[in-house]
Structures are given as structure tokens and as C-alpha cells.
Design an enzyme around this catalytic site. Structure first.
Site, short mmCIF file in Angstrom:
data_model
loop_
_atom_site.label_atom_id
_atom_site.label_comp_id
_atom_site.label_asym_id
_atom_site.label_seq_id
_atom_site.Cartn_x
_atom_site.Cartn_y
_atom_site.Cartn_z
N CYS A 46 3.05 -0.27 -12.20
CA CYS A 46 3.61 0.75 -12.82
C CYS A 46 4.82 0.57 -13.82
O CYS A 46 5.59 1.37 -13.92
CB CYS A 46 4.06 1.96 -11.74
SG CYS A 46 5.15 1.57 -10.50
N ALA B 145 0.77 -1.21 0.06
CA ALA B 145 0.02 -0.10 -0.08
C ALA B 145 0.80 1.22 -0.03
O ALA B 145 0.27 2.34 -0.43
CB ALA B 145 -0.74 -0.07 1.07
N LYS C 127 -3.72 5.08 -2.72
CA LYS C 127 -4.98 4.21 -3.00
C LYS C 127 -5.47 3.95 -1.81
O LYS C 127 -6.93 3.97 -1.73
CB LYS C 127 -4.47 3.05 -3.60
CG LYS C 127 -3.79 3.13 -5.13
CD LYS C 127 -3.17 1.85 -5.57
CE LYS C 127 -2.65 2.09 -6.99
NZ LYS C 127 -1.21 2.95 -6.84
N ASP D 298 4.32 -9.05 5.25
CA ASP D 298 4.61 -9.26 4.03
C ASP D 298 3.56 -9.93 3.43
O ASP D 298 2.84 -10.75 3.84
CB ASP D 298 5.74 -10.48 4.02
CG ASP D 298 6.27 -10.77 2.73
OD1 ASP D 298 5.41 -10.63 1.54
OD2 ASP D 298 7.18 -11.37 2.51
#
Length: 445
Positions: free
Chosen positions: A376, A260, A265, A306
Site C-alpha cells: 500500500c 495477513a 484478504k 515471521d
């Protein structure tokens, strides 16, 4: 003969008791070579405590050097051969910084040469001072010969990237991607209350993109902009803001944001009424998530862990947003260090992690829930190929195509499968956009 030197005299000086930004730039280039730390992380470390003028100069010097690195090395090639000793890397980087100032920045010729000679001396490379002076004085005097039949993007973008883009998109589009990736990115803001986007754009002399992002000219100090202290918006590239807008429902829904940090987001999900759960394994990066949530006065659960190995009793989700770790080749406009740090081997080492994260997302998701997978990256291996492989292994999932209406009428990035394949050459009429991939999947059973 090509001359690219600036004519304005903008020599950068500073008090003796402050660290020299050029020395900090040299240290940063040296540390970037390992590929494990990013430019932003190093700028935070080396730029901490610097006055804003010095900090801006440090960022500009490094950004310019990295964007033009191929050209700079081509300029140096006829005049400089690295010594065969342990200082070769440092000496080469010193000269790179000098050439960047001499030909690509608004630094006087004298300032560029003199400061680089002093940097050589300060770095303890005294026996190379005359060499550095001779190389730069020669370039100052003669300019440089541009290689024949070669364009700047071919020099500045590594061969492995150019080759992979050509294979994936064809030669013409690959060139467009490369050229757009070397541009500077504009400043994009996500507005907490989307209904206020037009008002904030007008107040800050910006524009509202079709996807809802407010875009401003770059170079403005973020903390001084209206609405920052009041938590009315946060910085987030237009492409990165799209995935969190694609869920069917938010209010009261449990939605995981895996990997995150830095939290853009998560804030989007929370602002729409979701019970957002932000997961990231980096405590340092999660600190930024906490800080951002606090500033914009939004609530979300934040879990340090994780995402590939969550506890069996982890609560199930109505939806999962997975922005997987990737090569980030779509963000070169904002992170030019990727041109130096990233390579094909490193990119491929991330593929198993992405696969494992997708399988973990499946374990979290309730039947009927939506899974949005995004990266991305411009590399199909990290996007389209991952989704195709996941669907082959999970026949209980199907794509839910992304539609033009969901993007405010913008349709150039939607592929035949209903996925988003955003390229840096898209939205050129608005100043470009980061490269991104996004697919929406639904768990049927």
C-alpha cells in the site's frame, strides 16, 4: 489576510471523572513522534472506555491536526518560538491542537482558546499559560497571514514525499497525489457473497464500485450497519481488496496470505473456497484475524510466525499472496499519522524485508503457482523496483499481466507492464481510493 475559523458553537465538554480527550490527544501526538506506533494503535489504547462522543472527538481532533500540521505550524511560526527546554515538544503540540480547533474544526473561538489554556495548565506547564493564551487570542483576533505562493498541500505533505512523488510521477501528478492524500476516505466494504453486493449497497444507501467493493459515506458506526453482526461483509479499502481477486483458481487450493493481519484478504480467499493459511508475526494482530473470521463464519488456518523465516517443513502452496510491510504512503487518507511518522530512511529500512519476503514466497510456491506481490505504498522502490529485481534474480518467473476485465472494466491503474499502480487521485468520480501496487507473477519451473 485569511480567516478559517468555524462559526458554529460546538464546544466539547465532559464529566470530570472521565479523561479529557484533549489530554489524550496530546499524549498521542507525543507518542507518535517516535514513529514506532501507529495512530490506530494509540487510539485503541487511549480511546478505550471513552463514551462514543468523546472517542469521536479524539479521533477528529487528531485527524484534523495531522492533516493540517504544515498549515498549523505556518500559522504559529510568526507568533511562537519553542522554548529551549525539555517541554518544547509538549508545548508545541498543545498549541497545534489549539490552532486545529480554532481554524479547522467546528469549535467556538472561546472553546478552542479556553480549552487549550486549560490543557496547558493540566499538563503541568503553568509558566506557559499566559504565552498560550496570548498566541491563541492573537490568532483569534487577527486571523493569520498565509505564506505567499504556497498551497496547503505543499505545507502539509513533507518535502521528502513531495520530492519522491515528483521524481516518480512528474510534478502535475505528484500534486494530484498530495491533494488527494489529504482528503478523507470513504467507507469501503467487501461482501462475503459477491453476488449480493448490489443488494447490500441498496440496503445501506451506497454504491458498487467497478471492482466489486460496496462504498458508503464515511462517519457511520460500523457495528450498527445492517449485516455486520451476521458477518455478511467486512471493512476493506477498495484497492486492498483487488489482489486477492486475481488468482486463477481458489476452490480447494492452498493459498498463503503472508503478513495477513487484519485478515481482509484471508477472508476473501476463504470465501472463494481456498484453503487459506494466514501468517503474521504479531499475536495481537492475529487476534483480530481470528475475531474477523469468526464473525463472518469462514475458516482458515492461522499461523503465528515471521514470514521471512518459516520452518523448512512448512506445507507448499498453490499460490501466495504477499502484502508486504511497507511505508504505507498510499493510505494517508485513512492514516494521516504517516505524514508525521514516516520518512525516507524508515521507508528504505523496509526494502530488505520486502526482498526477503519475496524470496520466502518463492520457497513456498509450487511450480506453476501464482505469486501476487502488493504494497500500500506509492514509492516505486517498494513496488515496481522490487518486482524488477526479483524477476532478475528468478528467471523462472514471469509476469502475468492484470487485465481490465478482472477489474470490472476499470483500467486507469494498469501500467505498461500489466501491473497495478493505483494512485489516490484515481476513482475521483467515486470519491478516491488508497494508493496501491500489485503485480502477479507465475512460477514456470
Amino acid at each position: 489576510m485569511t480567516e478559517r475559523r468555524a462559526r458554529t458553537d460546538n464546544r466539547h465538554t465532559q464529566p470530570a471523572d472521565l479523561p479529557d480527550p484533549r489530554m489524550l490527544a496530546l499524549k498521542t501526538l507525543q507518542e507518535l513522534r517516535g514513529g514506532e506506533v501507529t495512530l490506530d494503535e494509540l487510539l485503541s489504547k487511549h480511546g478505550f472506555g471513552l463514551p462514543s462522543l468523546d472517542r469521536n472527538f479524539l479521533r477528529q481532533l487528531l485527524g484534523t491536526t495531522l492533516r493540517h500540521l504544515g498549515e498549523i505550524d505556518a500559522v504559529l511560526a510568526p507568533r511562537y518560538q519553542a522554548p529551549q527546554d525539555r517541554v518544547a515538544g509538549r508545548l508545541t503540540n498543545i498549541l497545534r491542537l489549539g490552532v486545529a480547533q480554532l481554524f479547522f474544526m467546528e469549535t467556538s473561538d472561546y472553546g478552542a482558546v479556553d480549552s487549550t489554556v486549560n490543557l496547558t495548565r493540566d499538563a503541568g506547564l503553568h509558566k506557559y499559560v499566559k504565552l498560550v493564551n496570548a498566541v491563541l487570542r492573537g490568532l483569534q483576533r487577527d486571523g493569520f497571514e498565509w505564506p505567499e505562493n504556497v498551497e496547503a498541500w505543499q505545507l502539509n505533505v513533507p518535502a521528502w514525499l513531495r520530492g519522491s512523488w515528483k521524481k516518480a510521477y512528474g510534478a502535475e501528478i505528484a500534486q494530484g497525489i498530495a491533494e488527494a492524500s489529504l482528503d478523507y476516505a470513504m467507507l469501503d466494504l467487501s461482501i462475503k457473497d459477491q453476488a449480493e453486493a448490489a443488494d447490500w449497497a441498496e440496503q445501506m444507501d451506497g454504491m458498487v464500485l467497478p471492482t466489486g467493493t460496496v462504498r458508503l459515506e464515511s462517519g457511520r458506526r460500523i457495528r450498527d450497519l445492517p449485516g455486520y453482526k451476521d458477518g455478511k461483509w467486512w471493512v476493506q479499502d477498495a484497492a486492498a481488496s483487488i489482489p486477492a481477486k486475481l488468482f486463477s483458481a481458489y476452490e480447494g487450493k492452498t493459498i498463503y496470505d503472508l503478513c495477513a493481519a487484519p485478515g481482509g484478504k484471508t477472508m476473501q480467499l476463504a470465501s472463494k473456497g481456498a484453503n487459506a493459511i494466514a501468517v503474521d508475526k504479531s499475536e495481537g494482530r492475529l487476534k483480530r484475524v481470528f475475531e474477523n473470521l469468526e464473525r463472518v463464519e469462514l475458516g482458515a488456518a492461522v499461523v503465528t510466525g515471521d514470514a521471512t523465516d518459516l520452518a523448512p517443513d512448512t506445507p507448499r502452496a498453490d499460490a501466495v499472496l504477499l502484502d508486504a510491510p511497507c511505508s504505507a504512503t498510499g493510505t494517508i487518507r485513512r492514516h494521516p499519522d504517516i505524514l508525521l511518522r514516516q520518512n525516507d530512511k524508515l521507508m528504505r529500512s523496509l526494502l530488505p524485508i520486502q526482498t526477503k519476503l519475496l524470496h520466502q514466497a518463492d520457497k513456498l510456491l509450487n511450480v506453476g503457482g501464482e505469486l501476487i506481490y502488493c504494497t500500500c505504498s506509492l514509492q516505486p522502490e517498494e513496488g515496481e523496483h522490487q518486482v524488477k529485481s526479483f524477476l532478475a534474480d528468478h528467471p523462472n518467473y514471469e509476469r502475468k499481466p492484470i487485465t481490465t476485465d478482472e477489474l470490472g472494466g476499470w483500467d486507469e491503474a494498469i501500467n505498461d507492464a500489466g501491473e497495478l499502480r493505483i494512485l489516490p487521485l484515481h476513482m475521483q468520480e467515486y470519491g478516491g481510493i488508497d494508493g496501491f501496487f500489485c503485480a502477479r507473477l507465475v512460477k514456470k519451473a
